[in-house]
Design an enzyme around this catalytic site. Structure first.
Site, PDB file in Angstrom:
ATOM      1  N   TYR A 124       5.268  17.819  11.964  1.00 50.91           N
ATOM      2  CA  TYR A 124       6.287  16.819  12.308  1.00 50.91           C
ATOM      3  C   TYR A 124       7.691  17.407  12.340  1.00 50.91           C
ATOM      4  O   TYR A 124       8.659  16.658  12.449  1.00 50.91           O
ATOM      5  CB  TYR A 124       6.322  15.684  11.275  1.00 50.91           C
ATOM      6  CG  TYR A 124       4.993  15.166  10.819  1.00 50.91           C
ATOM      7  CD1 TYR A 124       4.181  14.431  11.683  1.00 50.91           C
ATOM      8  CD2 TYR A 124       4.554  15.377   9.516  1.00 50.91           C
ATOM      9  CE1 TYR A 124       2.961  13.941  11.245  1.00 50.91           C
ATOM     10  CE2 TYR A 124       3.337  14.884   9.080  1.00 50.91           C
ATOM     11  CZ  TYR A 124       2.549  14.173   9.951  1.00 50.91           C
ATOM     12  OH  TYR A 124       1.353  13.691   9.526  1.00 50.91           O
ATOM     13  N   ARG A 131       3.254  19.642   6.894  1.00 49.79           N
ATOM     14  CA  ARG A 131       4.253  18.686   7.386  1.00 49.79           C
ATOM     15  C   ARG A 131       5.349  19.326   8.250  1.00 49.79           C
ATOM     16  O   ARG A 131       5.670  18.796   9.311  1.00 49.79           O
ATOM     17  CB  ARG A 131       4.865  17.885   6.232  1.00 49.79           C
ATOM     18  CG  ARG A 131       3.821  17.086   5.426  1.00 49.79           C
ATOM     19  CD  ARG A 131       4.437  16.076   4.470  1.00 49.79           C
ATOM     20  NE  ARG A 131       5.008  14.968   5.209  1.00 49.79           N
ATOM     21  CZ  ARG A 131       6.287  14.777   5.385  1.00 49.79           C
ATOM     22  NH1 ARG A 131       7.164  15.626   4.863  1.00 49.79           N
ATOM     23  NH2 ARG A 131       6.720  13.764   6.089  1.00 49.79           N
ATOM     24  N   CYS A 168      -1.635  32.846  11.384  1.00 47.17           N
ATOM     25  CA  CYS A 168      -1.371  33.430  12.707  1.00 47.17           C
ATOM     26  C   CYS A 168      -0.976  32.358  13.727  1.00 47.17           C
ATOM     27  O   CYS A 168      -1.654  32.163  14.738  1.00 47.17           O
ATOM     28  CB  CYS A 168      -2.604  34.158  13.186  1.00 47.17           C
ATOM     29  SG  CYS A 168      -3.987  33.043  13.358  1.00 47.17           S
ATOM     30  N   GLU A 169       0.068  31.632  13.430  1.00 42.06           N
ATOM     31  CA  GLU A 169       0.586  30.616  14.351  1.00 42.06           C
ATOM     32  C   GLU A 169       2.099  30.672  14.268  1.00 42.06           C
ATOM     33  O   GLU A 169       2.651  30.807  13.167  1.00 42.06           O
ATOM     34  CB  GLU A 169       0.167  29.197  13.925  1.00 42.06           C
ATOM     35  CG  GLU A 169      -1.300  28.934  13.841  1.00 42.06           C
ATOM     36  CD  GLU A 169      -1.940  28.593  15.176  1.00 42.06           C
ATOM     37  OE1 GLU A 169      -1.206  28.307  16.146  1.00 42.06           O
ATOM     38  OE2 GLU A 169      -3.175  28.634  15.233  1.00 42.06           O
ATOM     39  N   GLU A 225       0.822  -1.214   0.000  1.00 39.71           N
ATOM     40  CA  GLU A 225       0.000   0.000   0.000  1.00 39.71           C
ATOM     41  C   GLU A 225       0.855   1.263   0.000  1.00 39.71           C
ATOM     42  O   GLU A 225       0.790   2.069   0.926  1.00 39.71           O
ATOM     43  CB  GLU A 225      -0.888   0.009   1.254  1.00 39.71           C
ATOM     44  CG  GLU A 225      -1.775  -1.205   1.399  1.00 39.71           C
ATOM     45  CD  GLU A 225      -2.434  -1.296   2.777  1.00 39.71           C
ATOM     46  OE1 GLU A 225      -2.036  -0.543   3.691  1.00 39.71           O
ATOM     47  OE2 GLU A 225      -3.332  -2.120   2.935  1.00 39.71           O
ATOM     48  N   PRO A 226       1.664   1.465  -1.019  1.00 37.28           N
ATOM     49  CA  PRO A 226       2.519   2.638  -1.012  1.00 37.28           C
ATOM     50  C   PRO A 226       1.732   3.916  -1.276  1.00 37.28           C
ATOM     51  O   PRO A 226       0.826   3.927  -2.109  1.00 37.28           O
ATOM     52  CB  PRO A 226       3.479   2.380  -2.183  1.00 37.28           C
ATOM     53  CG  PRO A 226       2.684   1.530  -3.118  1.00 37.28           C
ATOM     54  CD  PRO A 226       1.797   0.675  -2.264  1.00 37.28           C
ATOM     55  N   GLY A 227       2.063   4.964  -0.555  1.00 37.12           N
ATOM     56  CA  GLY A 227       1.468   6.269  -0.810  1.00 37.12           C
ATOM     57  C   GLY A 227       2.583   7.211  -1.206  1.00 37.12           C
ATOM     58  O   GLY A 227       2.786   7.531  -2.379  1.00 37.12           O
ATOM     59  N   ARG A 228       3.371   7.583  -0.189  1.00 40.26           N
ATOM     60  CA  ARG A 228       4.448   8.542  -0.380  1.00 40.26           C
ATOM     61  C   ARG A 228       5.388   8.150  -1.522  1.00 40.26           C
ATOM     62  O   ARG A 228       5.767   8.972  -2.333  1.00 40.26           O
ATOM     63  CB  ARG A 228       5.255   8.619   0.921  1.00 40.26           C
ATOM     64  CG  ARG A 228       6.316   9.684   0.927  1.00 40.26           C
ATOM     65  CD  ARG A 228       7.187   9.566   2.182  1.00 40.26           C
ATOM     66  NE  ARG A 228       6.452   9.276   3.378  1.00 40.26           N
ATOM     67  CZ  ARG A 228       6.021  10.192   4.235  1.00 40.26           C
ATOM     68  NH1 ARG A 228       6.270  11.454   4.019  1.00 40.26           N
ATOM     69  NH2 ARG A 228       5.347   9.824   5.313  1.00 40.26           N
TER      70      ARG A 228
HETATM   71  N1  LLP Z   1      -1.454   1.852   4.510  1.00 39.20           N
HETATM   72  C1  LLP Z   1      -1.920   2.295   5.681  1.00 39.20           C
HETATM   73  C2  LLP Z   1      -2.800   1.420   6.463  1.00 39.20           C
HETATM   74  C3  LLP Z   1      -1.575   3.590   6.140  1.00 39.20           C
HETATM   75  O1  LLP Z   1      -2.050   4.017   7.287  1.00 39.20           O
HETATM   76  C4  LLP Z   1      -0.734   4.398   5.362  1.00 39.20           C
HETATM   77  C5  LLP Z   1      -0.362   5.745   5.808  1.00 39.20           C
HETATM   78  C6  LLP Z   1      -0.267   3.885   4.140  1.00 39.20           C
HETATM   79  C7  LLP Z   1      -0.647   2.608   3.741  1.00 39.20           C
HETATM   80  C8  LLP Z   1       0.614   4.662   3.222  1.00 39.20           C
HETATM   81  O2  LLP Z   1       1.820   4.969   3.809  1.00 39.20           O
HETATM   82  P1  LLP Z   1       3.034   5.627   2.973  1.00 39.20           P
HETATM   83  O3  LLP Z   1       3.426   4.626   1.947  1.00 39.20           O
HETATM   84  O4  LLP Z   1       2.502   6.870   2.338  1.00 39.20           O
HETATM   85  O5  LLP Z   1       4.065   5.930   3.973  1.00 39.20           O
HETATM   86  N2  LLP Z   1       0.965  12.475   7.146  1.00 39.20           N
HETATM   87  C9  LLP Z   1       2.184  11.739   7.371  1.00 39.20           C
HETATM   88  C10 LLP Z   1       2.074  10.304   6.909  1.00 39.20           C
HETATM   89  C11 LLP Z   1       0.929   9.568   7.522  1.00 39.20           C
HETATM   90  C12 LLP Z   1       0.774   8.185   6.972  1.00 39.20           C
HETATM   91  C13 LLP Z   1      -0.501   7.577   7.395  1.00 39.20           C
HETATM   92  N3  LLP Z   1      -0.718   6.243   6.913  1.00 39.20           N
HETATM   93  C14 LLP Z   1       3.307  12.481   6.688  1.00 39.20           C
HETATM   94  O6  LLP Z   1       3.073  13.522   6.095  1.00 39.20           O
HETATM   95  O7  LLP Z   1       4.466  12.043   6.778  1.00 39.20           O
END
Ligand code: LLP
Length: 709
Positions: free
Chosen positions: A325, A321, A353-354, A282-285
């Site tokens: 973080y 971000r 304003c933060e 499940e890649p996002g980033r």
């Molecule tokens: N699968 C599940 C169940 C997740 O909770 C997440 C991300 C992913 C896949 C995808 O993860 P990735 O491949 O993108 O790392 N807002 C934070 C990241 C929060 C991620 C939440 N879950 C940031 O900006 O670093």
């Protein structure tokens, strides 16, 4: 220049002194549509996906893009087009995933707080896998799945208590995190699922955290889960899938190294193969982060003794971000700095304003001044998707670049967008519904209806409204008006008005339509009971968009088989049965050739059926045991397109006389109906259900003038 985090030339390069995205000058776009803005490279997105797919080729994983990283439809469509699946967290993400074209069979759903409505939505769409995170969620799924025909696939999300060695705010697989189930608890639940009729345990899920840059946590976890899976197999739970979540880290800084996905693939491949598992990820980033940047303009400079502030037009509401973080994003000037240009220490801050509203702190940047554009790099993931309208700031536009071309894939918000969901006048604040009044038009087996949610009792006179709305030239056009009203003992009450204003007791086609309407509007679930003037109707709603509706029918009365009627010197043999209303059923070899017009009225008025008369059904038994039926309806006094009680009478008598089993398919001119029943030894019937289609045709609003006319 910093190495791109994939093995190719970065899509963001200086050309002739200006930063380009592919072959497009970024400052030209910024000049044209203003800043702040998000900008994505088509080439980078595609190559990130292809690289990941290629690296894991030997395991042919299902790559489910995690929409939370960036759910822009255009980007999702590109990934869906490349064959990716989707990892979703909410009903909203499911909605967007479907709209973008991800096939339901490639959608997985994780999240600790899925609501009943979200689960129902996902069940309706028949998604591939529910990644269940608690016992309560599993119980709710079990309850909802009882109302379905099909079986549903689940993986339990395990909290493996492994440190992913990343920022503490984005770890998810530690005991102290809310995510997933402990292994012991999961084991108990898997064992329980062996007895479940509707839920099939298909796999195991974990997600350790995000921005993970070493393979070790994955390897430890895959080993641990592999052992767990073989133990479960020993106990009769056969899991096929391992979903390893996402979290693949990229290089945000020059000196950082991204997660080595080749190493990861070669480390886990032997394990996945040994345990004969199918892999999901499940890649996002990894897919979108370095495909996107945010462009901002310097509004002002402010000098303090220690440092300088560059005040830019993008704030923490646009890219949170750094504030949330302390995340690092490289910043590049769009105008390429001269080799010798002096460096200065700056804070790049936004207008919000933060005090946490910064994009970079104590950063050494080539000297910059008012009016210049800056690119905030690697902002494609968790950039726009986490943006908000804090301080009533307008959400920025998004642009997709492909070669020399660019397209606006989201326009910039305008001020009116800020209030579009708010009540802007006191009247609207009043939550009582008012004109213009929403209605829906639905049809079932050739009958069409106007359906109005009248739970607030705004419509006082259904009769006159039906007379105004049913005519096809001067109204909306329909066979009837259905009002959905509050009921004391059932989920709702159906009232049905004919075009002439008279109120009918009940109508099978109308009942199916109002049930589908109630389901689509979230008023009822897939099973409901509703009140009519003819009593309580029980109902099951199935299929996509709730289009298949099954209605409980009364048990038949007064069965008289092989009745002989003499008509104009000829004998006609048939079967009499009351299925709510009286029916006389005649079997014939060619139903199309029956002179229904001449024959039916004299049967309908035959002395044997006096005083109330009867409906008349002509039935042909087709090969494959379907029935073809034509019905003459008492009251309408002609042949109609479909008749529910007639379909039931035809099906039950054909079961008794020709042994046709339940469910019987009854083909009528208006469409097919299915009759379900159980027959006892004494030839009595119970559990009689009629199933047919109902369809939403359109929705609209009734203006106030109609009611007052
Ligand atoms: N699968 C599940 C169940 C997740 O909770 C997440 C991300 C992913 C896949 C995808 O993860 P990735 O491949 O993108 O790392 N807002 C934070 C990241 C929060 C991620 C939440 N879950 C940031 O900006 O670093």
């Amino acid at each position: 220049m910093r190495e791109p985090s994939f093995n190719e030339e970065s899509s963001f390069q200086y050309k002739k002194g200006k930063l380009f995205c592919e072959d497009t000058s970024i400052s030209q776009i910024a000049d044209e549509i203003g800043t702040p803005l998000y900008l994505y490279s088509h080439r980078a997105l595609v190559s990130n996906y292809e690289r990941l797919k290629g690296t894991f080729r030997r395991l042919s994983p299902l790559i489910c893009y995690s929409l939370k990283a960036n759910a822009n439809l255009a980007l999702c469509r590109i990934l869906a087009g490349l064959g990716a699946g989707a990892d979703i967290l909410s009903g909203g993400e499911l909605y967007k995933a479907l709209l973008a074209g991800f096939p339901p069979k490639r959608i997985v759903f994780a999240g600790v707080g899925k609501t009943r409505q979200e689960l129902e939505f996902a069940l309706r769409e028949e998604i591939f896998m529910f990644n269940v995170e608690s016992q309560g969620e599993l119980e709710l799924l079990e309850e909802l799945s009882r109302e379905l025909d099909g079986r549903i696939r689940v993986s339990l999300r395990i909290n493996p208590d492994i440190d992913p060695e990343t920022h503490p705010y984005i770890t998810t697989g530690l005991r102290e995190n809310k995510f997933g189930l402990e292994m012991d608890e999961a084991e108990q639940l898997y064992l329980k699922l062996k007895d479940s009729k509707n839920i099939v345990p298909k796999g195991i899920h974990f997600h350790l955290g995000s921005q993970i840059t070493t393979t070790r946590p994955y390897l430890i976890c895959v080993e641990k889960m592999g052992k767990f899976i073989s133990r479960l197999r020993g106990e009769g739970v056969n899991l096929e899938y391992m979903d390893m979540g996402g979290g693949f880290g990229i290089a945000y800084r020059e000196k950082e190294s991204p997660l080595d996905i080749e190493e990861l693939a070669s480390q886990i491949a032997p394990l996945i193969q040994e345990y004969e598992l199918k892999l999901i990820m499940e890649p996002g980033r990894y897919l979108v982060a370095n495909a996107g940047i945010m462009v901002t303009q310097i509004l002002y400079e402010k000098r303090r003794k220690e440092k300088k502030f560059l005040i830019v037009d993008a704030g923490m509401n646009d890219l949170i971000r750094p504030a949330l973080y302390g995340a690092y994003h490289e910043i590049k000037k769009i105008q390429e700095p001269k080799k010798a240009s002096p460096m200065e220490l700056v804070d790049v801050v936004g207008p919000v304003c933060e005090s946490t509203d910064f994009l970079a702190k104590d950063r050494s940047l080539p000297r910059s001044q008012r009016g210049e554009y800056l690119a905030i790099m690697d902002a494609g993931a968790y950039g726009f998707s986490m943006a908000s309208s804090y301080n009533a700031r307008l959400l920025p536009p998004e642009v997709l670049v492909r070669g020399e071309k660019w397209t606006l894939i989201r326009r910039r918000e305008g001020y009116s967008d800020l209030t579009k969901t708010e009540a802007t006048s006191l009247e609207e604040e009043n939550l009582i519904p008012s004109y213009p009044l929403p209605f829906a038009k639905l049809q079932g087996s050739g009958n069409d209806f106007i359906v109005v949610d009248n739970r607030a009792n705004l419509i006082k006179d259904g009769r006159s409204l039906a007379m105004k709305l049913c005519p096809r030239k001067t109204g909306i056009g329909a066979d009837g008006l259905l009002l959905l009203e509050e009921s004391q003992g059932a989920d709702f009450k159906m009232r049905i008005f004919n075009p002439d204003g008279s109120e009918a007791e009940m109508c099978g086609n109308g009942a199916r339509c109002i049930a589908q309407f109630a389901y689509l509007k979230g008023i009822v679930g897939r099973r409901c009971r509703f009140e009519t003037l003819a009593g309580i109707i029980s109902c099951q709603i199935q299929g996509r968009q709730g289009r298949k509706v099954k209605i409980g029918m009364e048990e038949p009365q007064d069965l008289r088989l092989n009745l002989r009627l003499s008509l104009k010197g000829e004998i006609y043999e048939g079967h009499y049965l009351n299925t709510g209303v009286p029916h006389f059923v005649l079997f014939t070899p060619r139903v199309d050739q029956v002179p229904l017009k001449e024959l039916a009225p004299s049967i309908r008025n035959h002395p044997k059926f006096r005083p109330q008369g009867t409906n008349v059904d002509f039935v042909e038994v087709e090969k494959g045991s379907a029935l073809k039926v034509r019905t003459y309806e008492r009251g309408v006094e002609e042949e109609t397109l479909a008749c529910g009680t007639g379909a039931v009478a035809s099906a039950l008598t054909s079961n008794l006389t020709c042994g046709i089993p339940s469910p019987v398919r009854v083909k009528m001119k208006g469409g097919d109906l299915f009759v379900y029943f159980e027959r006892a030894k004494d030839n009595s019937f119970s559990q009689v259900f009629l199933e047919g289609e109902a369809r939403l045709i359109f929705e609209g609003k009734i203006s106030e003038e109609v009611e007052n006319a």
